[in-house]
Enzyme design. Structure first.
Site, PDB file in Angstrom:
ATOM      1  N   GLU A  87      38.068 -10.162 131.025  1.00 43.51           N
ATOM      2  CA  GLU A  87      39.252  -9.798 131.778  1.00 43.51           C
ATOM      3  C   GLU A  87      38.989  -8.637 132.724  1.00 43.51           C
ATOM      4  O   GLU A  87      38.077  -7.856 132.524  1.00 43.51           O
ATOM      5  CB  GLU A  87      40.381  -9.436 130.812  1.00 43.51           C
ATOM      6  CG  GLU A  87      39.951  -8.444 129.786  1.00 43.51           C
ATOM      7  CD  GLU A  87      40.854  -8.450 128.556  1.00 43.51           C
ATOM      8  OE1 GLU A  87      41.705  -9.347 128.444  1.00 43.51           O
ATOM      9  OE2 GLU A  87      40.700  -7.559 127.737  1.00 43.51           O
ATOM     10  N   CYS A 107      32.304  -7.152 122.231  1.00 45.31           N
ATOM     11  CA  CYS A 107      31.721  -5.821 122.100  1.00 45.31           C
ATOM     12  C   CYS A 107      31.117  -5.684 120.709  1.00 45.31           C
ATOM     13  O   CYS A 107      31.678  -6.176 119.736  1.00 45.31           O
ATOM     14  CB  CYS A 107      32.789  -4.749 122.310  1.00 45.31           C
ATOM     15  SG  CYS A 107      32.138  -3.064 122.337  1.00 45.31           S
ATOM     16  N   CYS A 111      34.503  -0.657 116.999  1.00 44.28           N
ATOM     17  CA  CYS A 111      35.632   0.254 116.840  1.00 44.28           C
ATOM     18  C   CYS A 111      36.805  -0.551 116.264  1.00 44.28           C
ATOM     19  O   CYS A 111      37.245  -1.534 116.874  1.00 44.28           O
ATOM     20  CB  CYS A 111      36.041   0.872 118.172  1.00 44.28           C
ATOM     21  SG  CYS A 111      34.692   1.748 118.974  1.00 44.28           S
ATOM     22  N   GLY A 157      33.740  -4.384 126.364  1.00 42.85           N
ATOM     23  CA  GLY A 157      32.307  -4.161 126.270  1.00 42.85           C
ATOM     24  C   GLY A 157      31.885  -2.721 126.436  1.00 42.85           C
ATOM     25  O   GLY A 157      32.670  -1.860 126.831  1.00 42.85           O
ATOM     26  N   SER A 187      32.541   4.394 131.250  1.00 44.35           N
ATOM     27  CA  SER A 187      33.108   4.884 129.994  1.00 44.35           C
ATOM     28  C   SER A 187      32.218   4.410 128.853  1.00 44.35           C
ATOM     29  O   SER A 187      31.912   3.231 128.752  1.00 44.35           O
ATOM     30  CB  SER A 187      34.525   4.331 129.837  1.00 44.35           C
ATOM     31  OG  SER A 187      35.098   4.775 128.632  1.00 44.35           O
ATOM     32  N   SER A 210      34.336   8.188 125.145  1.00 43.23           N
ATOM     33  CA  SER A 210      35.444   7.847 124.251  1.00 43.23           C
ATOM     34  C   SER A 210      35.243   8.576 122.939  1.00 43.23           C
ATOM     35  O   SER A 210      34.533   8.119 122.062  1.00 43.23           O
ATOM     36  CB  SER A 210      35.476   6.333 124.027  1.00 43.23           C
ATOM     37  OG  SER A 210      35.763   5.691 125.243  1.00 43.23           O
ATOM     38  N   LEU A 211      35.895   9.718 122.822  1.00 42.47           N
ATOM     39  CA  LEU A 211      35.640  10.600 121.687  1.00 42.47           C
ATOM     40  C   LEU A 211      36.517  10.228 120.488  1.00 42.47           C
ATOM     41  O   LEU A 211      36.014   9.913 119.418  1.00 42.47           O
ATOM     42  CB  LEU A 211      35.907  12.035 122.148  1.00 42.47           C
ATOM     43  CG  LEU A 211      35.082  13.135 121.510  1.00 42.47           C
ATOM     44  CD1 LEU A 211      33.592  12.875 121.655  1.00 42.47           C
ATOM     45  CD2 LEU A 211      35.431  14.473 122.169  1.00 42.47           C
ATOM     46  N   HIS A 212      37.812  10.337 120.656  1.00 44.24           N
ATOM     47  CA  HIS A 212      38.819   9.926 119.651  1.00 44.24           C
ATOM     48  C   HIS A 212      38.836  10.762 118.380  1.00 44.24           C
ATOM     49  O   HIS A 212      39.802  10.700 117.611  1.00 44.24           O
ATOM     50  CB  HIS A 212      38.694   8.443 119.274  1.00 44.24           C
ATOM     51  CG  HIS A 212      38.670   7.509 120.427  1.00 44.24           C
ATOM     52  ND1 HIS A 212      39.548   7.602 121.479  1.00 44.24           N
ATOM     53  CD2 HIS A 212      37.859   6.452 120.718  1.00 44.24           C
ATOM     54  CE1 HIS A 212      39.280   6.655 122.371  1.00 44.24           C
ATOM     55  NE2 HIS A 212      38.265   5.956 121.928  1.00 44.24           N
ATOM     56  N   ASN A 288      47.204   1.581 121.883  1.00 45.77           N
ATOM     57  CA  ASN A 288      47.894   0.303 122.053  1.00 45.77           C
ATOM     58  C   ASN A 288      47.746  -0.479 120.763  1.00 45.77           C
ATOM     59  O   ASN A 288      46.640  -0.615 120.256  1.00 45.77           O
ATOM     60  CB  ASN A 288      47.260  -0.499 123.191  1.00 45.77           C
ATOM     61  CG  ASN A 288      47.770  -0.075 124.545  1.00 45.77           C
ATOM     62  OD1 ASN A 288      48.963  -0.081 124.803  1.00 45.77           O
ATOM     63  ND2 ASN A 288      46.863   0.320 125.414  1.00 45.77           N
ATOM     64  N   CYS A 331      42.452  -2.781 125.789  1.00 43.84           N
ATOM     65  CA  CYS A 331      41.109  -3.272 125.488  1.00 43.84           C
ATOM     66  C   CYS A 331      41.098  -4.634 124.770  1.00 43.84           C
ATOM     67  O   CYS A 331      41.393  -4.741 123.601  1.00 43.84           O
ATOM     68  CB  CYS A 331      40.411  -2.226 124.622  1.00 43.84           C
ATOM     69  SG  CYS A 331      38.633  -2.358 124.572  1.00 43.84           S
TER      70      CYS A 331
HETATM   71  N1  SAH Z   1      33.018   0.742 125.390  1.00 52.02           N
HETATM   72  C1  SAH Z   1      33.502   1.681 126.361  1.00 52.02           C
HETATM   73  C2  SAH Z   1      34.482   1.110 127.355  1.00 52.02           C
HETATM   74  C3  SAH Z   1      35.548   0.151 126.865  1.00 52.02           C
HETATM   75  S1  SAH Z   1      36.943   0.781 126.010  1.00 52.02           S
HETATM   76  C4  SAH Z   1      34.099   2.874 125.658  1.00 52.02           C
HETATM   77  O1  SAH Z   1      34.205   2.852 124.441  1.00 52.02           O
HETATM   78  O2  SAH Z   1      34.414   3.836 126.319  1.00 52.02           O
HETATM   79  C5  SAH Z   1      37.842   1.722 127.167  1.00 52.02           C
HETATM   80  C6  SAH Z   1      38.700   2.776 126.518  1.00 52.02           C
HETATM   81  O3  SAH Z   1      39.823   2.198 125.845  1.00 52.02           O
HETATM   82  C7  SAH Z   1      37.949   3.546 125.465  1.00 52.02           C
HETATM   83  O4  SAH Z   1      38.251   4.913 125.552  1.00 52.02           O
HETATM   84  C8  SAH Z   1      38.468   2.932 124.200  1.00 52.02           C
HETATM   85  O5  SAH Z   1      38.254   3.733 123.101  1.00 52.02           O
HETATM   86  C9  SAH Z   1      39.918   2.732 124.558  1.00 52.02           C
HETATM   87  N2  SAH Z   1      40.625   1.815 123.671  1.00 52.02           N
HETATM   88  C10 SAH Z   1      40.116   0.769 122.993  1.00 52.02           C
HETATM   89  N3  SAH Z   1      41.058   0.159 122.264  1.00 52.02           N
HETATM   90  C11 SAH Z   1      42.208   0.828 122.483  1.00 52.02           C
HETATM   91  C12 SAH Z   1      43.548   0.688 122.018  1.00 52.02           C
HETATM   92  N4  SAH Z   1      43.880  -0.280 121.158  1.00 52.02           N
HETATM   93  N5  SAH Z   1      44.461   1.570 122.458  1.00 52.02           N
HETATM   94  C13 SAH Z   1      44.122   2.541 123.335  1.00 52.02           C
HETATM   95  N6  SAH Z   1      42.886   2.728 123.818  1.00 52.02           N
HETATM   96  C14 SAH Z   1      41.933   1.890 123.385  1.00 52.02           C
END
Ligand code: SAH
Length: 355
Positions: A87, A107, A111, A157, A187, A210-212, A288, A331
């Site tokens: 997409e 991917c 995660c 991905g 990213s 993407s730290l989280h 999300n 995502c």
């Molecule tokens: N693999 C890369 C790029 C794809 S994800 C990465 O991890 O950065 C793009 C961003 O969306 C990342 O910051 C990811 O953690 C976030 N993301 C993934 N799933 C999500 C969700 N359900 N809600 C909000 N952000 C999300």
């Protein structure tokens, strides 16, 4: 068979051997500046147009398209050769237009909160598939009187896990589609070897990490690759990237209710952001919801409170709008929906129309 945007100039010249030499520039220009299909390149003789149309097929077959936010967000679901789906999301803001592209079908990073990770890995996307997403979005933007200026590699991905195809795509988007390096953002989940390799490239693209989570115990659970590249190793690579490029990094933080939105999380995050030579900018995204991850995103008030905590700790943060939530633009979600999850908005089905 190579697809339309797979070929570099030399390969195109080989394909056009026997034609006058200027045809190479005409076709290259047609693909990258006019964003045209071979059939539309009226400077070419009819027979050559037909040959190129057959020999340079598109990589992406539109399967579904949805529009939300009063037309400001367009999301495509494309079928790739072999049946995998990916997409692409085009977002118009007041002052800029951005496309979010996918770099893999599926991917492998696992995660748990991302719909793409839940579905697993299918395959890498080729350079031509990545460039074509941008070209199609640029064309749509132009048709609507806008100019595509920004590309974020934040779709399905992990871009740095597909480095050998992603980097040539970045070069082509920069050199031939004409986008500025400072408007391209990769990213990453935090693949340290990829960050180090990126630091050695000659284009200063933006890096988003993407730290989280701001401590290893929490991050090990949310982002499994943290067990291989823990935070001290990741931060050292980020600092080196920043020193090499002189460009501020950003940290992505998907706010998960009760999980990473506490004051101690703001402490951890602020400390990491400030540990870099130039403090990182934080992008806050309320999580999300996805089918297999029961936890919800932090409610609005909590998001704003978390941002205030960061600012109190000297860190700038932006709350990212949840663009296109009504069309499942998070995502991996449109792909999940089209695979038959049911419920929610239905993407518009398009007839098979690849060209
Ligand atoms: N693999 C890369 C790029 C794809 S994800 C990465 O991890 O950065 C793009 C961003 O969306 C990342 O910051 C990811 O953690 C976030 N993301 C993934 N799933 C999500 C969700 N359900 N809600 C909000 N952000 C999300």
């Amino acid at each position: 068979m190579p697809t339309r945007y797979d070929l570099d100039r030399d390969a195109l010249a080989d394909l056009l051997a026997g034609e006058p030499r200027y045809r190479v520039e005409q076709v290259w220009d047609g693909l990258h500046r006019q964003l045209a299909t071979p059939a539309e390149m009226t400077v070419l003789p009819k027979a050559l147009r037909a040959r190129l149309d057959a020999e340079l097929p598109p990589a992406l077959e539109p399967v579904a398209e949805s529009t939300s936010d009063a037309g400001d967000t367009v999301k495509w679901l494309f079928a790739l050769d072999g049946g995998a789906r990916v997409e692409t999301v085009l977002m118009h803001y007041r002052d800029r237009t951005t496309v979010c592209v996918s770099t893999q079908a599926g991917c492998a990073m696992g995660c748990g909160f991302g719909a793409t990770g839940q579905a697993g890995f299918q395959r890498h996307r080729g350079t031509g598939e990545i460039v074509e997403q941008v070209a199609r979005a640029a064309r749509r933007a132009r048709d609507g009187g806008r100019r595509l200026g920004n590309v974020v590699f934040m779709g399905m991905g992990e871009p740095l896990a597909n480095y050998d195809r992603v980097w040539p795509a970045v070069r082509r988007i920069h050199d031939d589609l004409g986008l500025s390096a400072r408007h391209l953002t990769l990213s990453t989940v935090g693949l340290v070897p990829g960050i180090r390799r990126l630091a050695g490239e000659d284009l200063p693209v933006n890096l988003a990490v993407s730290l989280h989570a701001g401590n290893d115990a929490l991050r090990d659970g949310l982002v499994p690759i943290n067990r291989r590249y823990p935070l001290t190793v990741l931060m050292a690579a980020c600092a080196d990237y920043l020193r090499a490029k002189g460009r501020r990094l950003s940290f992505e933080w998907a706010l998960i209710d009760g999980t990473n939105d506490r004051p101690s999380d703001a402490d951890d995050l602020a400390e990491l952001a400030r540990s870099l030579p130039l403090p990182a900018h934080v992008n806050l995204i309320p999580l999300n919801p996805t089918p297999a991850y029961p936890t919800r995103g932090t409610p609005r008030a909590g998001v704003l409170r978390f941002r205030r905590w960061l600012e109190d700790r000297g860190v700038n943060a932006t709350v990212r709008r949840n663009r296109g939530t009504d069309i499942d633009a998070a995502c991996g979600q449109l792909a999940a929906r089209a695979a038959g999850d049911g419920g929610g908005s239905q993407p518009v089905r398009l007839s098979a129309r690849g060209r």
